[in-house]
Design a protein around this motif. Structure first.
Motif, PDB file in Angstrom:
ATOM      1  N   MET A 248      30.178  47.420  49.954  1.00 15.55           N
ATOM      2  CA  MET A 248      30.993  46.296  49.498  1.00 15.55           C
ATOM      3  C   MET A 248      30.173  45.033  49.240  1.00 15.55           C
ATOM      4  SD  MET A 248      34.310  46.733  51.994  1.00 15.55           S
ATOM      5  CE  MET A 248      35.207  45.449  51.113  1.00 15.55           C
ATOM      6  N   ALA A 249      28.834  45.130  49.264  1.00 17.54           N
ATOM      7  CA  ALA A 249      28.006  43.943  49.034  1.00 17.54           C
ATOM      8  C   ALA A 249      28.282  43.354  47.658  1.00 17.54           C
ATOM      9  CB  ALA A 249      26.529  44.298  49.172  1.00 17.54           C
ATOM     10  N   LYS A 250      28.394  42.019  47.617  1.00 16.27           N
ATOM     11  CA  LYS A 250      28.697  41.329  46.361  1.00 16.27           C
ATOM     12  C   LYS A 250      27.453  40.784  45.672  1.00 16.27           C
ATOM     13  CE  LYS A 250      33.306  40.002  47.933  1.00 16.27           C
ATOM     14  NZ  LYS A 250      34.258  38.885  48.153  1.00 16.27           N
ATOM     15  N   GLY A 251      26.311  40.977  46.306  1.00 15.85           N
ATOM     16  CA  GLY A 251      25.070  40.481  45.735  1.00 15.85           C
ATOM     17  C   GLY A 251      23.899  40.904  46.590  1.00 15.85           C
ATOM     18  N   ASP A 252      22.784  40.201  46.417  1.00 17.34           N
ATOM     19  CA  ASP A 252      21.562  40.540  47.151  1.00 17.34           C
ATOM     20  C   ASP A 252      21.017  39.324  47.892  1.00 17.34           C
ATOM     21  OD1 ASP A 252      19.622  42.505  47.857  1.00 17.34           O
ATOM     22  OD2 ASP A 252      18.199  41.569  46.475  1.00 17.34           O
ATOM     23  N   LYS A 253      21.935  38.411  48.258  1.00 14.94           N
ATOM     24  CA  LYS A 253      21.548  37.221  48.991  1.00 14.94           C
ATOM     25  C   LYS A 253      21.629  37.492  50.508  1.00 14.94           C
ATOM     26  CE  LYS A 253      23.147  34.073  45.374  1.00 14.94           C
ATOM     27  NZ  LYS A 253      24.072  32.956  45.029  1.00 14.94           N
ATOM     28  N   PRO A 254      21.074  36.597  51.322  1.00 13.59           N
ATOM     29  CA  PRO A 254      21.131  36.811  52.771  1.00 13.59           C
ATOM     30  C   PRO A 254      22.543  37.029  53.298  1.00 13.59           C
ATOM     31  CG  PRO A 254      19.559  35.082  52.272  1.00 13.59           C
ATOM     32  CD  PRO A 254      20.221  35.437  50.972  1.00 13.59           C
ATOM     33  N   GLU A 255      23.538  36.324  52.733  1.00 11.69           N
ATOM     34  CA  GLU A 255      24.911  36.481  53.222  1.00 11.69           C
ATOM     35  C   GLU A 255      25.503  37.850  52.897  1.00 11.69           C
ATOM     36  OE1 GLU A 255      25.218  33.708  49.531  1.00 11.69           O
ATOM     37  OE2 GLU A 255      23.812  34.066  51.195  1.00 11.69           O
TER      38      GLU A 255
ATOM     39  N   TYR B 124      27.341  39.176  61.191  1.00 10.24           N
ATOM     40  CA  TYR B 124      28.281  39.935  60.376  1.00 10.24           C
ATOM     41  C   TYR B 124      28.848  39.101  59.233  1.00 10.24           C
ATOM     42  CZ  TYR B 124      31.791  37.697  63.515  1.00 10.24           C
ATOM     43  OH  TYR B 124      32.554  36.810  64.250  1.00 10.24           O
ATOM     44  N   ARG B 125      29.426  39.784  58.260  1.00  6.58           N
ATOM     45  CA  ARG B 125      30.017  39.134  57.099  1.00  6.58           C
ATOM     46  C   ARG B 125      31.385  38.528  57.461  1.00  6.58           C
ATOM     47  NH1 ARG B 125      29.338  44.146  53.052  1.00  6.58           N
ATOM     48  NH2 ARG B 125      29.674  45.235  55.030  1.00  6.58           N
ATOM     49  N   HIS B 126      31.734  37.419  56.791  1.00  2.00           N
ATOM     50  CA  HIS B 126      32.992  36.727  57.055  1.00  2.00           C
ATOM     51  C   HIS B 126      33.435  35.970  55.816  1.00  2.00           C
ATOM     52  CE1 HIS B 126      30.604  33.064  57.453  1.00  2.00           C
ATOM     53  NE2 HIS B 126      29.854  33.666  58.364  1.00  2.00           N
ATOM     54  N   ARG B 127      34.534  35.243  55.944  1.00  2.00           N
ATOM     55  CA  ARG B 127      35.188  34.613  54.787  1.00  2.00           C
ATOM     56  C   ARG B 127      34.257  33.646  54.045  1.00  2.00           C
ATOM     57  NH1 ARG B 127      40.806  33.776  53.761  1.00  2.00           N
ATOM     58  NH2 ARG B 127      41.022  33.115  51.586  1.00  2.00           N
ATOM     59  N   ASN B 128      33.517  32.824  54.778  1.00  2.00           N
ATOM     60  CA  ASN B 128      32.664  31.844  54.115  1.00  2.00           C
ATOM     61  C   ASN B 128      31.394  32.455  53.533  1.00  2.00           C
ATOM     62  OD1 ASN B 128      34.398  29.724  54.382  1.00  2.00           O
ATOM     63  ND2 ASN B 128      33.405  28.847  56.180  1.00  2.00           N
ATOM     64  N   LYS B 129      31.152  33.719  53.830  1.00  2.00           N
ATOM     65  CA  LYS B 129      30.101  34.464  53.135  1.00  2.00           C
ATOM     66  C   LYS B 129      30.675  35.221  51.941  1.00  2.00           C
ATOM     67  CE  LYS B 129      26.953  35.268  57.042  1.00  2.00           C
ATOM     68  NZ  LYS B 129      26.246  36.316  57.846  1.00  2.00           N
ATOM     69  N   GLY B 130      32.008  35.143  51.798  1.00  2.00           N
ATOM     70  CA  GLY B 130      32.661  35.807  50.681  1.00  2.00           C
ATOM     71  C   GLY B 130      33.300  37.136  51.022  1.00  2.00           C
ATOM     72  N   TYR B 131      33.516  37.399  52.330  1.00  2.00           N
ATOM     73  CA  TYR B 131      33.997  38.710  52.751  1.00  2.00           C
ATOM     74  C   TYR B 131      35.200  38.617  53.677  1.00  2.00           C
ATOM     75  CZ  TYR B 131      29.608  40.444  50.854  1.00  2.00           C
ATOM     76  OH  TYR B 131      28.563  40.751  50.018  1.00  2.00           O
TER      77      TYR B 131
END
Length: 322
Positions: free
Chosen positions: A60-67, A123-130
């Motif tokens: 589900m990664a939206k890109g290749d950035k640290p977030e 972990y991923r969360h809303r402000n990281k876009g997840y």
């Protein structure tokens, strides 16, 4: 005091906090003094290392950035103190940021002082876009990763626990109620092992969704503004406890108005109904977001009580002594 200056630098003011931005400043002051008082003896310890959970890219990664790259910050105890137990640590932050110092780095170092490996989950969360299911996938993968790499970590594969604070407590309780045995045919060896934690520690956790005592910010950040009722029920941890849920230690405070103690109480009662061993402490003093709760009368005993609980479960005895 080199390590203490390094640790203070890890404080990051969140962009937003559903639990109140005013909490950050006193935690900074308390965290600085606590670091100097408690961790000074460990300044010579090795620096932590970082591992990506999915080196080839997270689902589900939206890109290749640290977030877009969830990982583990790994603190290992000194070899002569290691007891063969590891804990995946889930910092809180309302599923909108991560309280990485007082609910992450300080906790890992506290665990290290008792010979336990501390693995902080970024972990991923809303402000990281997840949103859901990304955080759940991350904690499940973290537990699988620790189990698959148990030899490297110097721990036993049946001594992998999960610990979380606030919304991180919800994520830890999700790991304790949503798990599988792994896929023996998976190409990735990590995916072949179970993601069930062997024990859980829930610290003033968010548990219930769509209830009077729900922390609405956490629910909204994880599930959105109008989630499907079945999804809400699935992510209401007190409704997902079964006899397979691992033994759990919980603590909270009577003064917590951000995440009321009913959250912990209902999870404990669910453990009771399912016949799962559990221990619950509701302390009188202390508002939300205490971390190790140093200087809070009564409540500051929770780390000691947690360690005693772990001792009683045989989690602090080196395997060769069993």
């Amino acid at each position: 005091m080199r390590c203490c200056r390094w640790r203070v630098g890890l404080f990051a003011k969140p962009k937003s906090s559903a639990l109140g931005i005013g909490l950050w400043i006193p935690l900074l002051v308390a965290g600085t003094s606590f670091c100097a008082a408690f961790f000074a003896a460990d300044c010579g310890a090795a620096e932590p290392t970082t591992e990506l959970l999915w080196p080839q890219g997270a689902p589900m990664a939206k890109g290749d950035k640290p977030e877009d790259k969830p990982g583990l910050i790994i603190y290992l105890p000194e070899k002569d103190k290691a007891v063969g137990t590891a804990v995946v640590i889930c910092p809180g932050g309302g599923y909108g940021f991560l309280a990485m110092d007082h609910e992450g780095h300080q906790i890992a170092q506290w665990l290290n002082s008792h010979g336990v490996a501390g693995l902080i989950l970024d972990y991923r969360h809303r402000n990281k876009g997840y949103m859901h299911p990304a955080p759940m996938l991350d904690v499940q993968r973290a537990i699988r990763w620790a189990r698959a790499h148990s030899d490297r970590l110097g721990v036993q594969p049946d001594r992998i626990g999960v610990l979380g604070f606030s919304a991180g407590g919800h994520l830890a309780s999700t790991a304790a109620t949503h798990f599988d045995a792994g896929d023996p045919n998976a190409a990735d060896p990590v995916d072949r092992v179970s993601c069930r934690p062997d024990f859980a520690v829930l610290c003033y956790p968010v548990i219930m969704f769509d209830e009077k005592e729900t922390h609405r910010g956490s629910q909204r950040n994880l599930l959105g503004d109008d989630p499907d009722p079945e999804l809400v029920r699935s992510m209401s941890s007190e409704k997902q406890v079964t006899p397979e849920t691992p033994p759990t230690f919980l603590w909270t405070t009577n003064e917590d108005s951000g995440v009321p103690p009913e959250n912990s109480i209902q999870f404990y009662l669910a453990l009771r109904r399912a016949g799962v061993p559990g221990e619950l402490h509701v302390f009188e003093k202390g508002k939300h977001g205490l971390g190790l709760a140093q200087g809070v009368p009564g409540t500051e005993l929770w780390p000691t009580l947690c360690i005693e609980w772990m001792k009683n479960r045989g989690l602090l005895e080196p395997p060769q002594r069993q």
